[in-house]
Design an enzyme around this catalytic site. Structure first.
Site, PDB file in Angstrom:
ATOM      1  N   ARG A 214       0.832  -1.208   0.000  1.00  0.00           N
ATOM      2  CA  ARG A 214       0.000   0.000   0.000  1.00  0.00           C
ATOM      3  C   ARG A 214       0.867   1.260   0.000  1.00  0.00           C
ATOM      4  O   ARG A 214       0.360   2.366  -0.215  1.00  0.00           O
ATOM      5  CB  ARG A 214      -0.922   0.003   1.213  1.00  0.00           C
ATOM      6  CG  ARG A 214      -1.910  -1.171   1.221  1.00  0.00           C
ATOM      7  CD  ARG A 214      -2.590  -1.303   2.572  1.00  0.00           C
ATOM      8  NE  ARG A 214      -3.344  -0.121   2.918  1.00  0.00           N
ATOM      9  CZ  ARG A 214      -3.708   0.192   4.160  1.00  0.00           C
ATOM     10  NH1 ARG A 214      -3.369  -0.605   5.173  1.00  0.00           N
ATOM     11  NH2 ARG A 214      -4.406   1.286   4.387  1.00  0.00           N
ATOM     12  N   HIS A 257      -4.833  -2.458  13.448  1.00  0.00           N
ATOM     13  CA  HIS A 257      -6.216  -2.933  13.556  1.00  0.00           C
ATOM     14  C   HIS A 257      -6.378  -3.851  14.761  1.00  0.00           C
ATOM     15  O   HIS A 257      -7.424  -3.877  15.408  1.00  0.00           O
ATOM     16  CB  HIS A 257      -6.625  -3.708  12.296  1.00  0.00           C
ATOM     17  CG  HIS A 257      -6.739  -2.873  11.074  1.00  0.00           C
ATOM     18  ND1 HIS A 257      -5.677  -2.653  10.228  1.00  0.00           N
ATOM     19  CD2 HIS A 257      -7.785  -2.197  10.545  1.00  0.00           C
ATOM     20  CE1 HIS A 257      -6.070  -1.878   9.233  1.00  0.00           C
ATOM     21  NE2 HIS A 257      -7.339  -1.581   9.403  1.00  0.00           N
ATOM     22  N   ASP A 330      -7.823   7.701  11.955  1.00  0.00           N
ATOM     23  CA  ASP A 330      -8.103   6.384  11.408  1.00  0.00           C
ATOM     24  C   ASP A 330      -9.301   5.847  12.192  1.00  0.00           C
ATOM     25  O   ASP A 330      -9.755   6.457  13.164  1.00  0.00           O
ATOM     26  CB  ASP A 330      -6.875   5.485  11.548  1.00  0.00           C
ATOM     27  CG  ASP A 330      -6.828   4.383  10.488  1.00  0.00           C
ATOM     28  OD1 ASP A 330      -7.889   4.060   9.928  1.00  0.00           O
ATOM     29  OD2 ASP A 330      -5.738   3.839  10.243  1.00  0.00           O
TER      30      ASP A 330
END
Length: 610
Positions: A214, A257, A330
């Site tokens: 990414r 995450h 985020d």
């Protein structure tokens, strides 16, 4: 949860600090201070007037960007109504806007928001209508993660480009700008005005489980140039770009995450390695910057994640780097921001740190009331809320949401997935495929000498709404190029029986193409390739995610890096294999030796040609 589904890189190699510095040698940081960013529209009167008339509850609502299930703002499927009631306490997007006056909504494929372009446009119009018909109604800033490559929420028939590391391999600022321009035009036509892209992280850790491909690469100067170009493309199309994840997520081995990463860079190394792309984004007039849920002790010794750090967000980003645009967190549902504080404290602390938009809290009602109560108790001042609401309204004004909040079906037809756009994506992809090994000039593969091709390998779930599986896409592309190609999926962890079946099939083929996905030292994928090579059939390995696979495959006679398993990148790799186009990509990251990660096997800039 925001930008989920990116998986693990699968590599366990840990670069030393010396390796990191060697990989970035000569990549000097950009200027130490960018110009202050002017977020306001030429006429700033409307945002100020609007804020002066808003209730406290409406101001609180403007700060939140929330998920919602359903393809329609007013008539979603029953399963989506049930999910909304369970998670948010409302039935529809229209009810969400009415109850909480949210300033933004984020689209996800898994929330069934992005079935196809015309539906997306209708959903966007329904959300805008629901909000604008309220007393003192305001347009909604609709956002999504359309990074391209392995993370994209809007799939076919929209145009899908190669991901950032592939673009980094191409090295073309013009291609990065065209990606942003075309992708931005398509998003805007569907009513999406804020894109959480580009990724500005400098990926120097091959074991990074969440960034990897990414990122544009490991050279901060090259990453900075491509970030600035993509920002110019998106924002030139009227879509707010978002540089992420500040202050930099490129050297972690923990996924934020699911955990709470720590960046151990010194202040000096951060300035040299992580800061340049964000400085470049600010200099390019970036509309929004996303925070990272990670700890950087050299920048803030409190132990707080950057999302909740006033020294990082206000002291460095706003005051030192001169940025006065929108700062968005985020996802607040990620573990990295929930480890130290409860979900009621996180949004309040984020605002105190300098955040403007609170993205996707796990419990909106709890978070919304926590902010409201913090103002009523005096912990947050209403003036502090006004600062963020003004930035958000200025951005909405700049994007034309007050002037033209709705989109048309004709606009979708004129912009989304057009032949010209799809051809541009193919051209960009052709400049990204990187040839790393080509013993005996096996490639390009001769159709006369090797007419029958077996395509085996990993078949991870198709990303970004592409067709997949990868072996099938590669086989179809090679067949279209004149070969007789068959596909045999062997998976990311092939068993001995699966390997034996592939070896048997290889004996009936003239050549084998093996799609590899994050090969590790003891993996079945490595064994598969070794046994295929032992058959004597020529084997071409195509790394369909991280380019580090080549270090684990010393026996393979040919190896390409495609950087992702989306259709556009796989088709480009097939054209390179067939010799229809030259391999032009070069490595944007170094590849270390598998047996000695201190040593670089292939440096940044390496790539063979025909």
């Amino acid at each position: 949860m925001h930008d989920t589904g990116t998986g693990s890189t699968g590599s366990t190699a840990q670069p030393s600090r010396r390796t990191v510095l060697a990989a970035t040698a000569g990549a000097a940081a950009l200027a130490t201070a960018g110009p202050a960013y002017a977020a306001g529209a030429p006429d700033d009167k409307r945002p100020h007037d609007l804020v002066s008339r808003m209730t406290l509850e409406e101001k609180v609502g403007q700060l939140f960007v929330m998920r919602v299930y359903g393809h329609s703002a007013t008539a979603p499927d029953q399963a989506d109504i049930d999910a909304n009631l369970k998670e948010i306490g409302v039935r529809t997007a229209a009810e969400l806007v009415a109850k909480y006056r949210v300033g933004g909504i984020i689209y996800f494929a898994w929330a069934h928001n992005t079935r196809e372009p015309h539906q997306i446009a209708d959903l966007s119009n329904g959300i805008q209508r629901a909000s604008l018909e309220l007393p003192r109604g305001l347009p909604v800033l609709i956002s999504t993660d359309q990074e391209h490559g392995i993370v994209a929420r809007v799939g076919r028939p929209a145009t899908l480009f190669p991901g950032a590391m592939a673009v980094g391999a191409g090295g073309s600022r013009s291609d990065a700008r065209d990606l942003g321009r075309i992708a931005g035009r398509e998003l805007r036509a569907m009513g999406i005005r804020q894109d959480y892209s580009p990724v500005a992280d400098v990926n120097v850790n091959p074991a990074n489980p969440v960034i990897g491909v990414r990122s544009f690469g490991a050279d901060p100067r090259a990453v900075a140039a491509l970030v600035a170009a993509e920002v110019a493309g998106y924002q030139g199309s009227g879509v707010a770009a978002t540089a992420k994840h500040f202050p930099g997520h490129g050297d972690t081995n923990v996924d934020s995450h699911t955990g709470f990463p720590t960046i151990t860079h010194s202040r000096e190394l951060w300035e040299k390695l992580d800061a340049p792309p964000f400085r470049a984004a600010i200099a390019a007039g970036i509309d929004s910057i996303m925070t990272a849920h990670l700890m950087v002790p050299a920048l803030d010794g409190s132990g707080d994640p950057a999302t909740l750090s006033r020294p990082i967000l206000t002291g460095i980003l706003r005051e030192r780097l001169g940025y006065d645009g929108v700062v968005v967190t985020d996802s607040l549902g990620m573990e990295g921001v929930r480890t130290k504080y409860g979900d009621d404290r996180v949004p309040v602390l984020a605002l105190k740190a300098g955040v403007d938009q609170l993205l996707n809290p796990p419990d909106l009602d709890l978070a919304w009331h926590a902010v409201l109560d913090a103002v009523r108790s005096g912990e947050l001042t209403e003036a502090r809320l006004d600062e963020s609401v003004l930035r958000i309204l200025r951005l909405k004004t700049k994007l034309g949401l007050f002037r033209a909040p709705y989109v048309s079906q004709g606009g979708v037809d004129r912009a989304v997935g057009t032949r010209a756009h799809l051809a541009a994506a193919d051209r960009v992809a052709e400049r990204t495929t990187t040839l790393l090994v080509n013993e005996g000039r096996l490639l390009p593969l001769s159709r006369r000498r090797y007419p029958r091709v077996l395509v085996v390998g990993a078949d991870p779930a198709s990303p970004s709404g592409t067709t997949g599986p990868p072996t099938g896409v590669l086989a179809a592309a090679l067949t279209g190029l004149g070969f007789t190609a068959t596909a045999l999926s062997t998976g990311t962890a092939p068993s001995a029986a699966t390997i034996a079946r592939a070896v048997a099939a290889a004996r009936d083929a003239d050549a084998v193409v093996a799609a590899t996905y994050n090969v590790t030292a003891g993996s079945g994928q490595k064994t598969l390739v070794e046994q295929l090579v032992a058959t004597g059939r020529p084997v071409v390995a195509v790394a369909i995610r991280n380019p580090y696979d080549v270090a684990q495959l010393p026996s393979v006679p040919a190896c390409l890096a495609a950087y992702s398993w989306t259709d556009v990148e796989l088709r480009a790799a097939a054209r390179v294999i067939a010799g229809r186009v030259e391999p032009r990509g070069t490595l944007p990251v170094p590849v270390q030796r598998a047996d000695d990660p201190e040593q670089v096997l292939y440096p940044i800039g390496y790539g063979l040609s025909y």
